[in-house]
Scaffold this active site. Structure first.
Site, PDB file in Angstrom:
ATOM      1  N   ASN A 203      62.219  50.344  -1.126  1.00 20.76           N
ATOM      2  CA  ASN A 203      61.616  51.680  -1.054  1.00 20.76           C
ATOM      3  C   ASN A 203      60.179  51.717  -1.576  1.00 20.76           C
ATOM      4  OD1 ASN A 203      61.616  54.824  -1.385  1.00 20.76           O
ATOM      5  ND2 ASN A 203      61.230  54.005  -3.425  1.00 20.76           N
TER       6      ASN A 203
ATOM      7  N   TYR B 141      48.472  51.878   6.751  1.00 22.89           N
ATOM      8  CA  TYR B 141      49.805  52.416   6.452  1.00 22.89           C
ATOM      9  C   TYR B 141      50.748  52.344   7.662  1.00 22.89           C
ATOM     10  CZ  TYR B 141      53.450  55.470   4.576  1.00 22.89           C
ATOM     11  OH  TYR B 141      54.660  55.975   4.169  1.00 22.89           O
TER      12      TYR B 141
ATOM     13  N   LYS C 170      54.192  49.957   8.283  1.00 18.76           N
ATOM     14  CA  LYS C 170      55.531  50.488   8.596  1.00 18.76           C
ATOM     15  C   LYS C 170      56.027  50.020   9.975  1.00 18.76           C
ATOM     16  CE  LYS C 170      56.072  52.638   4.659  1.00 18.76           C
ATOM     17  NZ  LYS C 170      57.033  52.168   3.664  1.00 18.76           N
TER      18      LYS C 170
END
Ligand code: NAD
Length: 252
Positions: free
Chosen positions: A95, A160, A164
């Protein structure tokens, strides 16, 4: 098959478990009977998070470590410590993550490296030792944290979404590779969620994103944690290679 989200007898590691979405995942797992070792970046924040959890319920089996997630040897050592202390590792949640919204013309190579180091490389570093333990014990489950922007990109801060998209790649590939070892690999892709990460974004950006959410509001960390509970439970025993969106239909 257990017809509930019961995690009794299971041992979980949650990286970035000291606050935000990670902290809610830790709580959700504890509430449902798991023993949880949260990984944080500093001893101080880990101890603070553990104190908060034990204040809520002194019986919860919550523990913490603070390996540097950029150092594979430290990560491996921490995962092995969990196995030594608890005898097994059933659930690994990756996470910990950072976001960026830097425009391309202001980007530096260092900034790009920093986000890839934590959001992508550290995910690989934890999976490597954890998957070996899970294989030896006959199975386990890995849940990575993706993002809505892994489907849509974002208008500024290319590192970012790049990180992901990579998380999704790791997830679907390892789901196929590790299925033979009874290891499920999934990801949760939150939309805009009310945490410090969102508080750090420019207000104008948050408003612009929120206005595009069909459910009309950002998500709460607990709503995202519910998806991590489902994917970790036996209720999801035939679910692997899935990127589960929890975004109020924001990605369209
Ligand atoms: P947050 O900033 O509240 O928490 C991030 C967590 O990562 C913290 O526990 C922090 O200690 C940990 N962390 C940060 N840098 C670290 C480092 N170098 N080493 C170890 N740990 C480190 O963020 P959050 O919103 O709870 O985000 C959690 C995850 O959810 C991230 O992977 C993020 O990309 C993802 N996500 C968040 C949102 C959102 O809107 N909040 C949306 C999509 C995806």
């Amino acid at each position: 098959m257990k017809n509930v989200m019961d995690l009794s007898g299971k041992v979980a590691v949650v990286t970035g478990g000291t606050r935000g979405i990670g902290f809610e995942i830790v709580k959700k797992y504890l509430q449902n009977g798991a023993a949880v070792v949260l990984f944080g970046s500093r001893q101080e924040t880990v101890e603070k998070a553990l104190a908060k959890l034990h204040e809520e319920n002194a019986e919860w089996k919550a523990d913490g470590l603070w390996p540097n997630l950029s150092k594979p040897a430290e990560v491996e050592e921490a995962i092995h410590q969990v196995k030594e202390k608890y005898g097994r590792l059933d659930i690994l949640v990756n996470n910990a993550g950072i976001a960026q919204s830097t425009p391309l013309y202001q980007y530096t190579a260092e900034e790009f490296d920093k986000i890839i180091d934590l959001n992508v490389k550290a995910v690989f570093y934890t999976i490597l030792p954890a998957a070996k333990i899970m294989k030896e014990q006959g199975g386990g489950c890995i849940i990575n944290t993706s993002s809505m922007v892994s489907f849509t990109g974002q208008p500024s801060g290319v590192g970012y979404p790049a990180s992901k998209y990579a998380v999704n790649g790791i997830t679907v590939s390892l789901a196929r590779e590790l299925a033979k070892d009874n290891i499920r690999v999934n990801a949760v892709a939150p939309g805009v969620t009310r945490t410090d990460m969102v508080a750090a974004l420019p207000e104008e950006m948050v408003k612009r994103i929120s206005a595009t959410i069909p459910l009309g509001r950002p998500g709460e960390p607990e709503e995202v944690a519910n998806a991590f509970l489902f994917l970790a439970s036996d209720m999801a025993q035939y679910v692997t290679g899935e990127i589960l969106s929890v975004d109020g239909a924001a990605k369209g």
